[in-house]
Design an enzyme around this catalytic site. Structure first.
Site, PDB file in Angstrom:
ATOM      1  N   MET A 112      -2.560  -1.974  -5.290  1.00  0.00           N
ATOM      2  CA  MET A 112      -3.927  -2.000  -5.802  1.00  0.00           C
ATOM      3  C   MET A 112      -4.402  -0.566  -6.003  1.00  0.00           C
ATOM      4  O   MET A 112      -4.681   0.142  -5.035  1.00  0.00           O
ATOM      5  CB  MET A 112      -4.846  -2.738  -4.824  1.00  0.00           C
ATOM      6  CG  MET A 112      -4.616  -4.225  -4.767  1.00  0.00           C
ATOM      7  SD  MET A 112      -5.586  -5.023  -3.454  1.00  0.00           S
ATOM      8  CE  MET A 112      -4.470  -4.796  -2.068  1.00  0.00           C
ATOM      9  N   SER A 116       0.809  -1.219   0.000  1.00  0.00           N
ATOM     10  CA  SER A 116       0.000   0.000   0.000  1.00  0.00           C
ATOM     11  C   SER A 116       0.840   1.265   0.000  1.00  0.00           C
ATOM     12  O   SER A 116       0.317   2.360  -0.188  1.00  0.00           O
ATOM     13  CB  SER A 116      -0.906   0.006   1.234  1.00  0.00           C
ATOM     14  OG  SER A 116      -0.121   0.105   2.419  1.00  0.00           O
ATOM     15  N   GLY A 117       2.147   1.106   0.234  1.00  0.00           N
ATOM     16  CA  GLY A 117       3.003   2.270   0.405  1.00  0.00           C
ATOM     17  C   GLY A 117       3.187   2.644   1.859  1.00  0.00           C
ATOM     18  O   GLY A 117       3.856   3.622   2.179  1.00  0.00           O
ATOM     19  N   GLY A 174      -0.650  -6.549   5.272  1.00  0.00           N
ATOM     20  CA  GLY A 174      -0.056  -6.083   6.518  1.00  0.00           C
ATOM     21  C   GLY A 174      -1.017  -6.030   7.681  1.00  0.00           C
ATOM     22  O   GLY A 174      -0.793  -5.274   8.636  1.00  0.00           O
ATOM     23  N   VAL A 216       4.062   1.379   6.093  1.00  0.00           N
ATOM     24  CA  VAL A 216       5.112   0.616   6.757  1.00  0.00           C
ATOM     25  C   VAL A 216       4.697  -0.832   7.013  1.00  0.00           C
ATOM     26  O   VAL A 216       5.527  -1.747   6.940  1.00  0.00           O
ATOM     27  CB  VAL A 216       5.536   1.306   8.071  1.00  0.00           C
ATOM     28  CG1 VAL A 216       4.404   1.313   9.091  1.00  0.00           C
ATOM     29  CG2 VAL A 216       6.778   0.634   8.657  1.00  0.00           C
ATOM     30  N   ASP A 217       3.428  -1.074   7.312  1.00  0.00           N
ATOM     31  CA  ASP A 217       3.000  -2.429   7.668  1.00  0.00           C
ATOM     32  C   ASP A 217       3.152  -3.403   6.500  1.00  0.00           C
ATOM     33  O   ASP A 217       3.742  -4.483   6.646  1.00  0.00           O
ATOM     34  CB  ASP A 217       1.553  -2.412   8.162  1.00  0.00           C
ATOM     35  CG  ASP A 217       1.394  -1.683   9.486  1.00  0.00           C
ATOM     36  OD1 ASP A 217       2.357  -1.675  10.273  1.00  0.00           O
ATOM     37  OD2 ASP A 217       0.311  -1.118   9.733  1.00  0.00           O
ATOM     38  N   SER A 218       2.620  -3.044   5.345  1.00  0.00           N
ATOM     39  CA  SER A 218       2.748  -3.942   4.196  1.00  0.00           C
ATOM     40  C   SER A 218       4.198  -4.052   3.739  1.00  0.00           C
ATOM     41  O   SER A 218       4.617  -5.099   3.229  1.00  0.00           O
ATOM     42  CB  SER A 218       1.858  -3.474   3.046  1.00  0.00           C
ATOM     43  OG  SER A 218       2.232  -2.189   2.588  1.00  0.00           O
ATOM     44  N   CYS A 232     -11.073   3.287   3.432  1.00  0.00           N
ATOM     45  CA  CYS A 232     -10.192   2.333   2.759  1.00  0.00           C
ATOM     46  C   CYS A 232      -9.844   2.798   1.352  1.00  0.00           C
ATOM     47  O   CYS A 232     -10.725   2.948   0.507  1.00  0.00           O
ATOM     48  CB  CYS A 232     -10.900   0.975   2.710  1.00  0.00           C
ATOM     49  SG  CYS A 232      -9.987  -0.319   1.875  1.00  0.00           S
ATOM     50  N   CYS A 288     -14.227  -4.108   1.977  1.00  0.00           N
ATOM     51  CA  CYS A 288     -13.084  -3.999   1.069  1.00  0.00           C
ATOM     52  C   CYS A 288     -12.189  -5.237   1.158  1.00  0.00           C
ATOM     53  O   CYS A 288     -11.647  -5.692   0.145  1.00  0.00           O
ATOM     54  CB  CYS A 288     -12.284  -2.746   1.391  1.00  0.00           C
ATOM     55  SG  CYS A 288     -10.937  -2.412   0.244  1.00  0.00           S
TER      56      CYS A 288
END
Length: 357
Positions: A33, A9-10, A123, A12-14, A195, A99
């Site tokens: 996405m 997603s850009g 993430g 930190v988690d992902s 989202c 989502c």
């Protein structure tokens, strides 16, 4: 080792999720996405272009292939329309939960399987456990970040293809790992808002699609207190924004109901005895169970970050149950998602269809 498509997603988690999977030796590909482009003049920032650049930088740092998948049309059809029509009907939709079922583990997962991937990774702070009966979701280890609620509508076949690398980590540990891996998103702030729609305020988003529809504000006895510009701009339990001062010192007026037929917003006192503010029973439909029918006693969580409360559970027909809460719950709204748990185990979820005092 598995072939895994990770949704980047850009954030930190992902980013850390991708780095962990690479470290574990999996064949990893990252994909952004592209679900929403704010090209209709809605106030607020939707930084998707920067997010793509951040996701690309993460892919380069971790040495994985990167793709951008255009899902704008699918997102509008499955999420935006659901959101708009739900509010138009006077409901309280939850696009973030839908989502996950319709997009991340729906269209995106379908794409992954068509491309020969074994799993989709995200993430989310949640865990998957495999058993001989099938796979199910557990709450994440971090109680402050647990996101299993947002996964409560997922089908069993979707859960079986999901990977959650952050499920056993605390958020501070994720930040430390991001620094360790040298990820360019290590100090990026967490995103908020709808989202994939970025920093657009919900009220601004709704005003763009739903014109003002003025009506009366009344109390629980039907007495007129003022006017509103649209029922879709209010939610159950809301204390501010209705513009009506309470005549009782220290006791606020809150939204306790919506009369959609007469376009009336109903206010009542913030008091346990106020009709409509607390619910002792509710009907939940559209239930998505992970493994088995719900038991006669479940823990029901009516919204994200709310405490899961014990309730009796009676099946009315396929896909619908009536809940009887041990302790009346405040400000439930038709359209909200209710997640069901057995301790830390997610049993499934559904939508509130009716609320009873």
């Amino acid at each position: 080792m598995a072939r895994i498509l990770v949704g980047l997603s850009g954030g930190v988690d992902s980013s850390v999720a991708a780095a962990l999977l690479v470290e574990q030796g999996h064949d990893v590909v990252g994909a952004y996405m592209k679900n929403w482009v704010n090209d209709e003049g809605i106030p607020g920032e939707c930084p998707w272009e920067q997010d793509i650049q951040d996701a690309l930088a993460v892919a380069k740092t971790t040495g994985i292939e990167f793709r951008v998948i255009d899902l704008v049309d699918e997102y509008r059809a499955r999420i935006v329309n659901y959101l708009i029509e739900g509010y138009r009907a006077g409901y309280t939709p939850n696009p973030d939960v839908l989502c996950n079922r319709e997009m991340k583990f729906g269209v995106f997962l379908d794409y992954a399987l068509e491309q020969g991937f074994d799993y989709v990774a995200t993430g989310h702070y949640a865990r998957r456990m495999d058993t001989p009966q099938g796979a199910f979701i557990l709450r994440g280890r971090d109680p402050n970040k647990d996101q299993s609620y947002f996964l409560s509508l997922m089908r069993p076949d979707q859960i079986a293809r999901a990977v959650f690398p952050l499920g056993d980590l605390l958020k501070p540990e994720v930040r430390v790992l991001a620094e360790k891996y040298g990820l360019p998103t290590a100090r990026k702030k967490d995103s908020q808002g709808i989202c994939f729609i970025g920093q657009v305020k919900m009220s601004d988003f709704l005003r763009h699609y739903l014109p003002d529809k003025p009506g009366n504000i009344v109390d629980t006895e039907g007495r007129t207190l003022g006017t509103h510009n649209g029922l879709h701009l209010f939610t159950m339990g809301q204390r501010k924004g209705h513009g009506v001062a309470s005549p009782r010192e220290g006791v606020a007026y809150v939204v306790v109901g919506k009369d959609v037929r007469r376009n009336r917003l109903i206010l009542g006192y913030e008091d346990a005895s106020t009709r409509g503010l607390y619910a002792s029973r509710a009907v939940v439909g559209g239930i998505s169970n992970t493994l088995a029918p719900l038991p006669a006693r479940v823990m029901a969580q009516p919204r994200y970050r709310a405490k899961a409360e014990w309730a009796s559970c009676e099946y009315l027909e396929e896909g619908k149950v009536r809940l009887g809460f041990d302790t009346p719950l405040r400000a439930l709204a038709v359209g909200q998602v209710c997640a069901f748990y057995d301790g830390g185990k997610l049993l499934g979820g559904g939508f509130f269809e009716s609320i009873e005092p």
